[in-house]
Write a protein that holds these residues in place. Sequence first.
Motif, PDB file in Angstrom:
ATOM      1  N   LEU A 192      31.207-112.009  14.989  1.00 60.23           N
ATOM      2  CA  LEU A 192      30.685-111.490  16.248  1.00 60.23           C
ATOM      3  C   LEU A 192      30.069-110.100  16.053  1.00 60.23           C
ATOM      4  O   LEU A 192      29.028-109.797  16.630  1.00 60.23           O
ATOM      5  CB  LEU A 192      31.794-111.455  17.298  1.00 60.23           C
ATOM      6  N   LYS A 193      30.663-109.287  15.193  1.00 59.87           N
ATOM      7  CA  LYS A 193      30.122-107.947  14.966  1.00 59.87           C
ATOM      8  C   LYS A 193      28.769-107.982  14.268  1.00 59.87           C
ATOM      9  O   LYS A 193      27.966-107.061  14.401  1.00 59.87           O
ATOM     10  CB  LYS A 193      31.110-107.065  14.203  1.00 59.87           C
ATOM     11  N   ASP A 194      28.457-109.059  13.532  1.00 55.97           N
ATOM     12  CA  ASP A 194      27.176-109.186  12.830  1.00 55.97           C
ATOM     13  C   ASP A 194      26.153-110.019  13.600  1.00 55.97           C
ATOM     14  O   ASP A 194      25.039-110.229  13.138  1.00 55.97           O
ATOM     15  CB  ASP A 194      27.394-109.829  11.458  1.00 55.97           C
ATOM     16  N   ARG A 195      26.539-110.471  14.782  1.00 56.11           N
ATOM     17  CA  ARG A 195      25.700-111.401  15.548  1.00 56.11           C
ATOM     18  C   ARG A 195      24.308-110.872  15.853  1.00 56.11           C
ATOM     19  O   ARG A 195      23.318-111.552  15.635  1.00 56.11           O
ATOM     20  CB  ARG A 195      26.410-111.795  16.845  1.00 56.11           C
ATOM     21  N   GLU A 196      24.205-109.662  16.376  1.00 54.69           N
ATOM     22  CA  GLU A 196      22.899-109.121  16.777  1.00 54.69           C
ATOM     23  C   GLU A 196      21.946-109.004  15.594  1.00 54.69           C
ATOM     24  O   GLU A 196      20.774-109.352  15.701  1.00 54.69           O
ATOM     25  CB  GLU A 196      23.071-107.780  17.494  1.00 54.69           C
ATOM     26  N   ASP A 197      22.439-108.509  14.461  1.00 53.40           N
ATOM     27  CA  ASP A 197      21.598-108.421  13.262  1.00 53.40           C
ATOM     28  C   ASP A 197      21.199-109.808  12.776  1.00 53.40           C
ATOM     29  O   ASP A 197      20.053-110.024  12.378  1.00 53.40           O
ATOM     30  CB  ASP A 197      22.320-107.671  12.143  1.00 53.40           C
ATOM     31  N   LEU A 231      20.798-112.508  14.526  1.00 53.66           N
ATOM     32  CA  LEU A 231      19.786-113.098  15.413  1.00 53.66           C
ATOM     33  C   LEU A 231      18.386-112.588  15.099  1.00 53.66           C
ATOM     34  O   LEU A 231      17.403-113.288  15.346  1.00 53.66           O
ATOM     35  CB  LEU A 231      20.139-112.833  16.878  1.00 53.66           C
ATOM     36  N   LEU A 232      18.278-111.393  14.553  1.00 45.63           N
ATOM     37  CA  LEU A 232      16.980-110.858  14.131  1.00 45.63           C
ATOM     38  C   LEU A 232      16.566-111.415  12.772  1.00 45.63           C
ATOM     39  O   LEU A 232      15.391-111.673  12.531  1.00 45.63           O
ATOM     40  CB  LEU A 232      17.028-109.334  14.075  1.00 45.63           C
ATOM     41  N   GLU A 233      17.525-111.569  11.891  1.00 43.46           N
ATOM     42  CA  GLU A 233      17.250-112.055  10.537  1.00 43.46           C
ATOM     43  C   GLU A 233      17.032-113.567  10.492  1.00 43.46           C
ATOM     44  O   GLU A 233      16.151-114.051   9.794  1.00 43.46           O
ATOM     45  CB  GLU A 233      18.404-111.677   9.611  1.00 43.46           C
ATOM     46  N   ASP A 241      15.672-118.337  15.775  1.00 45.53           N
ATOM     47  CA  ASP A 241      15.726-119.678  16.344  1.00 45.53           C
ATOM     48  C   ASP A 241      14.492-120.445  15.849  1.00 45.53           C
ATOM     49  O   ASP A 241      13.367-119.998  16.044  1.00 45.53           O
ATOM     50  CB  ASP A 241      15.708-119.562  17.874  1.00 45.53           C
TER      51      ASP A 241
END
Length: 126
Positions: free
Chosen positions: A105-110, A112-114, A117
């Motif tokens: 969860l802590k790495d989720r935002e990064d 989603l950019l890398e 979808d």
Amino acid sequence: VGVKIYSFVDGVIHSLGYNDAIGDYGNVIVVEHQISASSKCWALYGHLDANSIKGKHVGQKIKKGQVIGRIGDTSENGGWTGTHLHFQVAMTPPSTHDMPGVVSLKDREDALLEYVDPRYILGELY
């Protein structure tokens, strides 16, 4: 099992291999695709059969619509009984033929950019 997997656009094989852990990707091909004049992506095609990687090599050109491989059975696709293609898109080149299928969860935002979808590139899938 045996369903053909096609390249969505021209590309070059970046890496390929076998991830043997149960629940992993099994046989994998990562293709570098030029998706616009200034943008590339790296697409992981996973859970393939063993013949999908035989005779292929890094740097090999792939054409749009070319069969990249076929869906593998449980003994070669990472142990998955619900056979499927794992298709994952990275915006920077991976260091190996592997990409994280799950992140914390802590790495989720990064992440989603890398790992975008796929619908951003392919359009609606279903």
